[in-house]
Design a protein around this motif. Structure first.
Motif, mmCIF file in Angstrom:
data_model
loop_
_atom_site.group_PDB
_atom_site.id
_atom_site.type_symbol
_atom_site.label_atom_id
_atom_site.label_comp_id
_atom_site.label_asym_id
_atom_site.label_seq_id
_atom_site.Cartn_x
_atom_site.Cartn_y
_atom_site.Cartn_z
ATOM 1 N N PRO A 30 0.535 -1.478 -0.143
ATOM 2 C CA PRO A 30 0.058 -0.468 0.293
ATOM 3 C C PRO A 30 1.102 1.021 -0.425
ATOM 4 O O PRO A 30 0.816 2.498 -0.988
ATOM 5 N N THR A 31 2.207 0.966 0.969
ATOM 6 C CA THR A 31 2.648 2.613 0.572
ATOM 7 C C THR A 31 3.182 2.997 -0.672
ATOM 8 O O THR A 31 3.288 4.177 -0.882
ATOM 9 N N ALA A 32 4.222 1.711 -1.082
ATOM 10 C CA ALA A 32 4.261 1.600 -2.416
ATOM 11 C C ALA A 32 3.146 2.414 -3.652
ATOM 12 O O ALA A 32 3.029 3.834 -4.282
ATOM 13 N N ALA A 33 2.432 1.586 -3.527
ATOM 14 C CA ALA A 33 1.046 1.968 -4.031
ATOM 15 C C ALA A 33 0.840 3.733 -4.162
ATOM 16 O O ALA A 33 0.527 4.831 -4.951
ATOM 17 N N VAL A 34 0.554 3.569 -3.142
ATOM 18 C CA VAL A 34 0.279 5.071 -2.822
ATOM 19 C C VAL A 34 1.009 6.058 -2.912
ATOM 20 O O VAL A 34 1.012 7.359 -3.673
ATOM 21 N N ILE A 35 2.932 6.073 -2.595
ATOM 22 C CA ILE A 35 3.505 6.904 -3.460
ATOM 23 C C ILE A 35 3.624 6.843 -4.843
ATOM 24 O O ILE A 35 3.471 8.458 -5.441
ATOM 25 N N ALA A 36 3.360 5.809 -5.179
ATOM 26 C CA ALA A 36 2.888 5.758 -6.987
ATOM 27 C C ALA A 36 2.087 6.527 -7.504
ATOM 28 O O ALA A 36 2.159 7.641 -8.502
ATOM 29 N N SER A 37 1.128 7.331 -7.039
ATOM 30 C CA SER A 37 -0.311 7.527 -7.067
ATOM 31 C C SER A 37 -0.267 9.029 -6.772
ATOM 32 O O SER A 37 -0.577 9.781 -7.376
ATOM 33 N N ARG A 38 0.961 10.087 -6.619
ATOM 34 C CA ARG A 38 2.197 10.654 -6.039
ATOM 35 C C ARG A 38 2.213 11.446 -7.187
ATOM 36 O O ARG A 38 3.302 11.958 -7.302
ATOM 37 N N GLN A 39 2.148 10.041 -8.468
ATOM 38 C CA GLN A 39 3.590 10.262 -9.628
ATOM 39 C C GLN A 39 4.881 10.221 -9.387
ATOM 40 O O GLN A 39 5.710 11.056 -10.241
ATOM 41 N N LYS A 40 5.235 9.626 -8.645
ATOM 42 C CA LYS A 40 7.001 8.970 -8.726
ATOM 43 C C LYS A 40 6.890 8.045 -9.112
ATOM 44 O O LYS A 40 6.340 7.033 -8.643
ATOM 45 N N ILE B 84 1.862 -8.632 -8.782
ATOM 46 C CA ILE B 84 2.118 -6.431 -8.716
ATOM 47 C C ILE B 84 2.370 -6.354 -10.449
ATOM 48 O O ILE B 84 1.640 -5.197 -10.621
ATOM 49 N N ASN B 85 3.118 -7.224 -10.696
ATOM 50 C CA ASN B 85 3.370 -6.595 -12.296
ATOM 51 C C ASN B 85 2.470 -6.546 -13.470
ATOM 52 O O ASN B 85 1.729 -6.300 -14.014
ATOM 53 N N LYS B 86 1.078 -7.167 -13.133
ATOM 54 C CA LYS B 86 -0.113 -7.446 -14.075
ATOM 55 C C LYS B 86 -0.524 -6.383 -13.293
ATOM 56 O O LYS B 86 -1.683 -6.357 -13.386
ATOM 57 N N GLY B 87 -0.858 -5.808 -12.565
ATOM 58 C CA GLY B 87 -1.717 -4.837 -12.176
ATOM 59 C C GLY B 87 -2.479 -5.574 -11.146
ATOM 60 O O GLY B 87 -3.375 -4.952 -10.479
ATOM 61 N N GLU B 88 -1.967 -6.246 -9.763
ATOM 62 C CA GLU B 88 -3.112 -7.591 -9.392
ATOM 63 C C GLU B 88 -2.611 -7.540 -7.731
ATOM 64 O O GLU B 88 -1.016 -6.927 -7.278
ATOM 65 N N ILE C 12 -5.793 1.015 -6.156
ATOM 66 C CA ILE C 12 -4.558 1.840 -7.077
ATOM 67 C C ILE C 12 -3.258 0.990 -7.353
ATOM 68 O O ILE C 12 -2.720 1.595 -7.659
ATOM 69 N N VAL C 13 -3.481 -0.385 -7.476
ATOM 70 C CA VAL C 13 -2.070 -0.950 -7.341
ATOM 71 C C VAL C 13 -2.127 -0.969 -9.226
ATOM 72 O O VAL C 13 -1.378 -0.503 -10.090
ATOM 73 N N HIS C 14 -3.550 -1.335 -9.405
ATOM 74 C CA HIS C 14 -3.865 -1.617 -10.818
ATOM 75 C C HIS C 14 -3.197 -0.024 -11.622
ATOM 76 O O HIS C 14 -2.801 -0.256 -12.227
#
Ligand code: SAJ
Length: 428
Positions: free
Chosen positions: A19-29, A44-48, A59-61
């Motif tokens: 979740p931390t990785a996905a939330v940071i990524a959602s801030r376009q980092k 995860i690399n399938k977006g699942e 958010i991972v997707h």
């Protein structure tokens, strides 16, 4: 100028790291997720997602498909490294509950080769006091060409901090953003840079302190809760002996303006509250007397519940001499470690059900609306059924988890003599 971070590596893609990785990524980092599990990486690399947590799949997707999050088993250079790996107990020490820092050590070793001047390394894993200093010395040993805060203070090449996660399972995505964060750097500069990193996604306050205080703060929060639940659990046992409804008692006592007693249950589950207090006890066994006793009270509760069920079986057989033990059907309501989730890890409800099933000569029925099949090899001889079917068949009902679906059930059967209600939702 506040420090900026373009690429962030998250080591350990579990209940906190992903979740931390996905939330940071959602801030376009750009986020590099690092894990040792090939299954986690390919999922995860399938977006699942490979874990269950509300909203996480979305958010991972999005993060993966927009190209901001990628998972790998090979550490790569980044500006900041967030370590979120498990801290279990050492297996060889049996019941001593000594924390095992092997995963933190392995994670440090794995990122050491890609560290460069100016990088920030943050330990997020819950750990005993001193673990961040240990991590810093493991990194320094691997990279003698770089300088670290424990020897070079504010001028070090690498900054190190501890920032414990504090999110509630079931609400992780919201709490990651909204909760305040306690950030303990090995120096003030380390704290300030770590705070700048968390400000990318945290809307709560980022409060800085020392690494040791931040470590102790996390352990204290979960111990506070454990001690308070132990008080409620002890009250429930005392009230049972005295023939008083503990639920009514707590409701009445909580009307006092300065009293706020928590709720008893079949024990304390999950992988945090039942674990973290031991990290204090193992370092200061002489001093942490109340914290240790609370752990023991909570850990003793499942067996107390099992004994109550056995007493009920005895009473039922005495009251119905024509019935034999093989005819007794026991229904257990709930397996998860707390309401309205499907997480069975360290669940006292699962422990109680397993022990009931092992001792029961008749049928043991299990009702758990949040799962579709029973966990492999855990509950030999049990059958997963719907609530209504369990009600029809059960001679003895055991209420273990206050799921919404159970609270909504009502009827004359709830008044049955053979009801053990550990949550006080059917017998109040
Ligand atoms: N429980 C009771 N009675 C109560 C409250 C809880 O018996 O009145 C039981 C629950 O049924 C469950 C266990 O305690 O078995 C723990 O549940 P919880 O909801 O209190 O906490 P966790 O383990 O899901 O999450 C905790 C949280 N810590 C605190 O609330 C201080 C969370 O914020 C932490 O981030 C998390 O531990 C963690 O990762 O450390």
């Amino acid at each position: 100028m506040p420090r900026t971070f373009e690429t962030i590596a998250v080591v350990g893609l579990g209940y906190i790291g992903l979740p931390t990785a996905a939330v940071i990524a959602s801030r376009q980092k750009k986020v590099i997720g690092i894990d040792v599990s090939d299954h986690a990486i390919s999922t995860i690399n399938k977006g699942e997602v490979h874990i269950v947590e509300p909203e996480l799949d979305m958010i991972v997707h999005a993060a993966v498909h927009e190209g901001f999050l990628q998972a790998t088993n090979t550490p790569q250079p980044a500006d900041a490294f967030l370590i979120a790996v498990p801290t279990p107990f050492k297996a060889e020490n049996g019941n001593d509950h000594v924390p095992d820092l092997t995963y933190i050590r392995a994670a440090s070793k794995s990122i050491a080769p890609v560290l460069k001047k100016g990088d920030l390394v943050i330990l997020e894993s819950t750990a005993p006091v001193g673990a961040t200093e240990d991590m810093a010395s493991w990194l320094a040993k691997e990279r003698p060409d770089l300088t670290f805060p424990q020897t070079h203070g504010e001028d070090s090449n690498i900054r190190i901090a501890h920032c414990p996660e504090r999110v509630l399972p079931g609400h992780v995505v919201r709490e990651l953003v909204e909760n305040d964060r306690v950030i303990g750097g090995l120096t003030q500069r380390c704290s300030a840079e770590a705070a700048a990193l968390y400000k990318i996604f945290v809307e709560g306050e980022c409060i800085t302190t020392t690494a040791r205080t931040a470590e102790m703060a996390k352990l204290t929060e979960n111990s506070f809760r454990d001690v308070n639940i132990a008080f409620a659990n002890e009250l429930s046992i005392i009230c049972d002996r005295l023939g008083i409804s503990v639920w009514e008692l707590i409701r009445l006592a909580n009307r006092h303006p300065r009293v706020n007693i928590l709720q008893p249950g079949p024990g304390v589950g999950g992988h945090c509250i039942a674990v973290d207090p031991w990290f204090i006890v193992s370092e200061t066994p002489e001093e942490a007397r109340l914290i240790r006793t609370s752990r023991e009270v909570n850990d003793g509760k499942p067996d107390w519940v099992v004994n109550k069920v056995q007493q009920a079986v005895g009473e039922l057989l005495t009251a119905n001499p024509e019935t034999i033990a093989r005819d007794v059907t026991i229904a257990c309501f709930g397996l998860a470690f707390k309401p309205d989730i499907d997480d069975l890890r360290e669940s006292p409800a699962l422990t109680v059900t397993r022990k009931i099933a092992a001792a029961n000569a008749g049928n043991t029925l299990v009702v758990e609306p949040n799962i579709t099949e029973l966990p492999d090899g855990e509950l030999e001889g049990c059958t997963l059924v719907h609530g209504d079917s369990a009600l029809e068949q059960a001679d003895i009902s055991v209420m273990l988890v206050d799921h919404k679906a159970f609270k909504a059930m009502e009827g004359a059967w709830i008044q049955s003599n053979y009801l053990i209600d550990t949550r006080g939702i059917w017998r109040t």
